[in-house]
Design a protein around this motif. Structure first.
Motif, mmCIF file in Angstrom:
data_model
loop_
_atom_site.group_PDB
_atom_site.id
_atom_site.type_symbol
_atom_site.label_atom_id
_atom_site.label_comp_id
_atom_site.label_asym_id
_atom_site.label_seq_id
_atom_site.Cartn_x
_atom_site.Cartn_y
_atom_site.Cartn_z
ATOM 1 N N ASN A 273 4.528 8.209 -10.425
ATOM 2 C CA ASN A 273 4.394 7.014 -9.609
ATOM 3 C C ASN A 273 4.813 5.804 -10.442
ATOM 4 O O ASN A 273 4.865 5.883 -11.673
ATOM 5 N N ASN B 58 4.418 -3.116 1.754
ATOM 6 C CA ASN B 58 4.500 -1.942 2.606
ATOM 7 C C ASN B 58 3.128 -1.386 2.945
ATOM 8 O O ASN B 58 2.197 -1.502 2.146
ATOM 9 N N TYR C 272 1.132 2.206 3.889
ATOM 10 C CA TYR C 272 1.246 3.659 3.781
ATOM 11 C C TYR C 272 -0.119 4.264 4.081
ATOM 12 O O TYR C 272 -1.125 3.853 3.502
ATOM 13 N N THR C 273 -0.157 5.214 4.999
ATOM 14 C CA THR C 273 -1.391 5.942 5.285
ATOM 15 C C THR C 273 -1.260 7.329 4.675
ATOM 16 O O THR C 273 -0.362 8.101 5.046
ATOM 17 N N ALA C 274 -2.144 7.626 3.736
ATOM 18 C CA ALA C 274 -2.097 8.910 3.042
ATOM 19 C C ALA C 274 -2.560 10.025 3.970
ATOM 20 O O ALA C 274 -3.672 9.955 4.499
ATOM 21 N N THR D 86 -5.374 3.892 4.482
ATOM 22 C CA THR D 86 -4.173 3.060 4.560
ATOM 23 C C THR D 86 -4.145 2.106 3.374
ATOM 24 O O THR D 86 -5.152 1.469 3.059
ATOM 25 N N TYR D 87 -2.982 2.040 2.739
ATOM 26 C CA TYR D 87 -2.788 1.173 1.583
ATOM 27 C C TYR D 87 -1.791 0.082 1.952
ATOM 28 O O TYR D 87 -0.744 0.358 2.548
ATOM 29 N N ARG E 119 0.512 -2.261 0.051
ATOM 30 C CA ARG E 119 1.022 -2.311 -1.319
ATOM 31 C C ARG E 119 2.111 -3.356 -1.473
ATOM 32 O O ARG E 119 3.089 -3.362 -0.736
ATOM 33 N N SER F 82 3.758 9.707 -3.598
ATOM 34 C CA SER F 82 3.923 9.535 -2.156
ATOM 35 C C SER F 82 5.402 9.306 -1.875
ATOM 36 O O SER F 82 6.165 8.985 -2.784
ATOM 37 N N MET G 188 6.593 6.761 -0.636
ATOM 38 C CA MET G 188 6.842 5.357 -0.944
ATOM 39 C C MET G 188 7.380 5.186 -2.368
ATOM 40 O O MET G 188 8.117 4.235 -2.634
ATOM 41 N N GLN H 135 11.092 5.600 -1.980
ATOM 42 C CA GLN H 135 11.603 4.664 -0.975
ATOM 43 C C GLN H 135 11.711 3.242 -1.527
ATOM 44 O O GLN H 135 12.699 2.556 -1.308
#
Length: 145
Positions: free
Chosen positions: A33, A70, A72-74, A80-81, A83, A123, A125, A128
């Motif tokens: 990450n 952004n 992002y839902t894990a 949900t984050y 970020r 993730s 993300m 991306q």
């Protein structure tokens, strides 16, 4: 019912066509990450990004821009984050600094090496946001209050 996303920050640091990444244990899985983490009370997003990068990699950085904000839902836990990903310039490294719990090591990887490790990214993300950065997506630091 109150819904509140977790506020997180990350930093993209590129040097010599390599990206500063952390190799870490995330819930028993070894993943890559960007240096990233949660916003602490009484700190700005900028301060959080600088702190997290130092704590996770031993690198002191200067923030130079923002790639994006952004959501992002894990799928693993439904959290949900929110970020904010900053762009940082590597200034200095302290190889003796103890890294955060769970961090195995900080590594510099090329884009091709990251793509080859796609299944090991924390993730979707992770790659991306690097793709967004490589495509030239940049905003001034002032976009974040």
């Amino acid at each position: 019912m109150t819904w509140a996303p977790h506020v997180t920050v990350a930093t993209i640091v590129e040097r010599d066509n390599r990206f500063l990444m952390v190799y870490e244990d995330s819930d028993g899985k070894l993943v890559y990450n960007q240096p990233a983490g949660h916003l602490d009370p009484d700190e700005t997003l900028h301060q959080a990004a600088i702190r997290e990068t130092l704590e996770e990699t031993g690198w002191t950085v200067k923030l130079t821009g923002v790639v994006g904000v952004n959501l992002y839902t894990a799928p693993s836990n439904g959290v949900t984050y929110l970020r904010t990903t900053f762009i940082g310039e590597a200034l200095s490294h302290d190889p003796q600094r103890k890294l955060d719990t769970g961090i195995i090591e900080a590594v510099w990887l090329t884009y091709e090496e990251l793509v080859a490790r796609k299944d090991q990214l924390r993730s979707p993300m992770t790659l991306q946001i690097i793709d967004d950065y490589r495509a030239g997506r940049r905003f001034p630091l002032e976009v974040i209050g």
